[in-house]
Enzyme design. Structure first.
Site, PDB file in Angstrom:
ATOM      1  N   LYS A 165       0.837  -1.205   0.000  1.00 50.87           N
ATOM      2  CA  LYS A 165       0.000   0.000   0.000  1.00 50.87           C
ATOM      3  C   LYS A 165       0.878   1.264   0.000  1.00 50.87           C
ATOM      4  O   LYS A 165       2.093   1.167   0.046  1.00 50.87           O
ATOM      5  CB  LYS A 165      -0.959  -0.038   1.200  1.00 50.87           C
ATOM      6  CG  LYS A 165      -1.937  -1.228   1.143  1.00 50.87           C
ATOM      7  CD  LYS A 165      -2.857  -1.118  -0.061  1.00 50.87           C
ATOM      8  CE  LYS A 165      -3.838  -2.218  -0.365  1.00 50.87           C
ATOM      9  NZ  LYS A 165      -4.135  -3.339   0.395  1.00 50.87           N
TER      10      LYS A 165
HETATM   11  C1  LIG Z   1      -5.475  -4.288   0.598  1.00 47.78           C
HETATM   12  C2  LIG Z   1      -6.931  -4.092   0.582  1.00 47.78           C
HETATM   13  C3  LIG Z   1      -7.746  -4.528   1.634  1.00 47.78           C
HETATM   14  C4  LIG Z   1      -7.224  -5.346   2.774  1.00 47.78           C
HETATM   15  O1  LIG Z   1      -6.214  -4.732   3.470  1.00 47.78           O
HETATM   16  P1  LIG Z   1      -5.417  -5.579   4.582  1.00 47.78           P
HETATM   17  O2  LIG Z   1      -4.739  -4.513   5.389  1.00 47.78           O
HETATM   18  O3  LIG Z   1      -4.441  -6.435   3.818  1.00 47.78           O
HETATM   19  O4  LIG Z   1      -6.388  -6.355   5.339  1.00 47.78           O
HETATM   20  C5  LIG Z   1      -9.095  -4.231   1.597  1.00 47.78           C
HETATM   21  N1  LIG Z   1      -9.629  -3.567   0.560  1.00 47.78           N
HETATM   22  C6  LIG Z   1      -8.881  -3.151  -0.484  1.00 47.78           C
HETATM   23  C7  LIG Z   1      -9.535  -2.404  -1.596  1.00 47.78           C
HETATM   24  C8  LIG Z   1      -7.518  -3.421  -0.519  1.00 47.78           C
HETATM   25  O5  LIG Z   1      -6.798  -3.041  -1.561  1.00 47.78           O
END
Ligand SMILES: *Cc1c(COP(=O)(O)O)cnc(C)c1O
Length: 388
Positions: free
Chosen positions: A188
């Site tokens: 992210k």
């Molecule tokens: C990465 C992501 C998640 C989940 O995030 P985590 O921190 O890995 O649980 C949820 N929604 C979207 C759109 C994502 O890209």
């Protein structure tokens, strides 16, 4: 660009920015001897809330945990329906399933605006609808005031999956919605390896989230260690969605540079748009160039009839990583078995033609040029008749 270019290092799709500051931050936690839910977690929450202009933030173990906790806090459960985009990561819908409620998949607007469609959402609202869960695809801001108006018209809650959108401020991030869930997963736009943040504007609900994050216990380990509490009660059955001090320490140093990184992402995105317009105008880059964004992803939509897997293998041969965001959730076996074959034509079209190109603050404009030249070769090589 040819296959012989494999000597040059690959242009990575996403790469975390990690260095001395992160190393030092982790060492300090280890030396301190206090590993979880201490002062760093609290400080990370305070600074994250300040950056987003919201009163409260609750640090948790992932965005998935943040969404799950949010659904608990608003008592979403059996008999309820939650509108969700199918064009998202699977967690957007699976948390709704785990809450006992039913996800109702909504189509996107179109290939230029792959956000959940307001028109289709209105069509999907029924007597059991409780909430709408929007997602800031690629870091591009969803029109929150428009969704708030729709939610208010039907007395619904408005939730944001802001996993792509750390640092997005003004009209997003829990300000006018009921909650927002952020992700600090490794790929992210800021990371704590695993981690997330739940923003709930309402102070009472936010306190309830804090309780339910840690088993519904009335006092934490730190309070007891410092003599501020001698025991605890459990007021509700909760979860263990806690964040630890190591992750919070990473989060604190990452957060400081997030605005600068997001600016770098926007600059690289603008360069992509310019180069693609010059060299490969058959490609569509979703959203207008002035759409508010943190530039988490660089999605492109291939021309109709273009062989995507062919394009992606030419890119790979050129040392350019690529991906797809996303295979639609309603097409996954687990969801087909539960909800049948759904008809979401715009989502299907978009996800069949989309390719995500490298974008991260470690890139330079020369890397963007290299990716775009690889795309020119890839789209040319797969027999597209773009000169016709
Ligand atoms: C990465 C992501 C998640 C989940 O995030 P985590 O921190 O890995 O649980 C949820 N929604 C979207 C759109 C994502 O890209």
């Amino acid at each position: 660009m040819t296959d012989t270019d494999t000597r040059t290092p690959a242009v990575e799709l996403a790469a975390p920015s990690l260095g001395r500051l992160e190393e030092q931050a982790l060492l300090e936690v280890i030396k301190s001897g206090w590993l979880t839910m201490g002062d760093r977690v609290r400080r990370f929450e305070t600074e994250f809330a300040a950056l987003h202009g919201v009163p409260n933030a609750v640090a948790v173990s992932s965005a998935t945990a943040a969404l799950q906790l949010g659904l608990s806090v608003f008592d979403i459960g059996p008999g309820d329906e939650v509108l969700v985009p199918s064009l998202s990561f699977v967690a957007t819908a699976s948390v709704v399933v785990h809450s006992g409620a039913t996800p109702v998949f909504v189509d996107i607007e179109d290939v230029r605006i792959p956000h959940m469609s307001l028109v289709d959402a209105r069509r999907c609202i029924g007597p059991h609808t409780r909430a709408i869960l929007v997602m800031h695809y690629g870091g591009y801001q969803v029109d929150i005031p428009a969704w708030r108006a729709l939610a208010d018209e039907f007395g619904l809650l408005l939730f944001e999956d802001a996993a792509h959108a750390a640092g997005l401020t003004g009209g997003a991030g829990g300000g006018c919605s009921d909650l927002a869930a952020f992700s600090f997963f490794a790929n992210k736009n800021m990371t704590t390896a695993e981690g997330g943040m739940l923003v709930i504007a309402d102070a009472d609900r936010s306190e309830r989230a804090r309780l339910l994050r840690s088993h519904g216990m009335t006092s934490g380990t730190l309070d007891r260690a410092r003599g501020r509490a001698t025991g605890y009660d459990v007021v509700e059955c909760g979860h263990n969605f806690r964040m630890d001090e190591l992750r919070a320490a990473l989060g604190l140093v990452q957060l400081e540079r997030l605005p600068m990184w997001n600016e770098a992402r926007r600059m690289l995105t603008a360069h992509y748009r310019m180069r693609v317009a010059d060299r490969l105008s058959v490609l569509t880059i979703p959203f207008d160039r002035d759409h508010t964004t943190v530039g988490h992803l660089l999605p492109v939509v291939l021309p109709l009839g273009c062989d995507r897997s062919g394009v992606m293998s030419v890119l790979r041969a050129c040392g350019v990583q690529s991906s797809v965001h996303y295979p639609p959730i309603h097409r996954f076996r687990a969801f087909r078995e539960k909800f049948g074959d759904l008809h979401l034509p715009k989502t299907d079209t978009f996800s069949a033609r989309e390719v995500t190109l490298p974008l991260h603050p470690g890139m330079e404009t020369a890397d963007v040029d290299r990716v775009v030249e690889a795309m020119v070769e890839a789209v040319g090589a797969t027999g597209d008749d773009r000169r016709a």
